[in-house]
Design an enzyme around this catalytic site. Structure first.
Site, mmCIF file in Angstrom:
data_model
loop_
_atom_site.group_PDB
_atom_site.id
_atom_site.type_symbol
_atom_site.label_atom_id
_atom_site.label_comp_id
_atom_site.label_asym_id
_atom_site.label_seq_id
_atom_site.Cartn_x
_atom_site.Cartn_y
_atom_site.Cartn_z
ATOM 1 N N SER A 141 6.491 0.182 -7.048
ATOM 2 C CA SER A 141 7.114 -0.149 -5.762
ATOM 3 C C SER A 141 6.387 -1.319 -5.118
ATOM 4 O O SER A 141 5.156 -1.403 -5.153
ATOM 5 C CB SER A 141 7.072 1.055 -4.824
ATOM 6 O OG SER A 141 7.533 0.694 -3.534
ATOM 7 N N TYR A 154 3.039 7.659 -0.018
ATOM 8 C CA TYR A 154 3.876 7.005 -1.026
ATOM 9 C C TYR A 154 3.187 5.767 -1.590
ATOM 10 O O TYR A 154 3.135 5.554 -2.804
ATOM 11 C CB TYR A 154 5.216 6.628 -0.396
ATOM 12 C CG TYR A 154 6.170 5.935 -1.340
ATOM 13 C CD1 TYR A 154 6.796 6.635 -2.359
ATOM 14 C CD2 TYR A 154 6.451 4.572 -1.206
ATOM 15 C CE1 TYR A 154 7.674 6.002 -3.227
ATOM 16 C CE2 TYR A 154 7.323 3.930 -2.059
ATOM 17 C CZ TYR A 154 7.935 4.645 -3.075
ATOM 18 O OH TYR A 154 8.798 4.009 -3.936
#
Length: 248
Positions: A141, A154
């Protein structure tokens, strides 16, 4: 003739979303696809078969070592080896200040988004070693670089994937196995829509050099390239597919 004719590809989290897009693209390129997902992957399998491809699935939670082991054994029995491993299964986050996070919440992200990749890679490594051109492709990501406030757990889990990718590339290079990480921009999958309003997609798109909304097929194209022979000297890299929304 496809670039991946005869290759065996394992894709985690391919029952829907970006994983489904990757599985379909790899199949279009000629790969036989094995899906790992805790959810029913019948839709993905049907789409691949309708297009003339071959696919099978194993019910597998990537945090459950017994299920991962059973899935690896099932794939070995069906195929004998694998050539491509796409680690994609993961969870997304909403927004929560770091000081309000509990240990269990942080651990959940690390267990799914990082340890899931580690455990699946470890279990399938003996089958990948049998390939003459092994590929591991980790879906990471760009939030690792953006450092979005409220996404500490995250970002930490995806940062771990980056470190995992780089070290594994060094360790597996002598075995002719490449290891790379890829990351999309904001893509309207079910998981992303559950955590972001529709308006957020338009805001993100306005910051891109190419103002097109990202689709799973865009990241899937990059994954297919990295799985191919054309990418045999590309390893240990992080590649963005976000329309120029963030420039490294």
């Amino acid at each position: 003739m496809g670039r991946l004719d005869g290759r065996i590809a394992v894709v985690s989290g391919a029952a829907s979303g970006m994983g489904q897009g990757a599985a379909l693209k790899l199949a279009q390129e000629g790969a036989i696809v094995e899906i790992l997902d805790r959810n029913d992957a019948a839709e993905t399998i049907a789409l691949i078969r309708e297009a003339g491809g071959e696919a099978a699935a194993s019910v597998c939670d990537v945090t459950d070592e017994d299920q991962i082991r059973a899935a690896a054994q099932a794939v070995e029995a069906r195929r004998g080896r694998i050539d491509i491993l796409v680690n994609n299964a993961g969870i997304l986050s909403g927004r929560k200040p770091w000081h309000e996070l509990t240990r269990d919440e942080v651990d959940r992200f690390l267990q799914v988004n990082f340890m899931g990749y580690f455990l699946v890679s470890q279990a399938f490594y003996p089958l990948l070693k049998k390939s003459s051109a092994g590929r591991i492709i980790n879906v990471a990501s760009r939030t690792y670089y953006l450092a979005n406030p409220g996404q500490m757990a995250y970002v930490a889990s995806k940062g771990a994937v980056m470190g995992f990718t780089r070290v594994l590339a060094k360790e597996l290079g002598p075995e002719n196995i490449t290891v790379n990480a890829v990351a999309p921009g904001m893509i309207a999958t079910e998981g992303t829509l559950a955590n972001s309003p529709v308006e957020a997609f338009d805001r993100v798109m306005q910051n891109q050099a190419i103002r097109k909304r990202g689709q799973p097929r865009h990241l899937a194209g990059l994954i297919a390239f990295l799985a191919s022979d054309e990418a045999e000297l590309i390893t240990g890299q992080f590649m963005l597919c976000d329309g120029g929304g963030y420039l490294l």
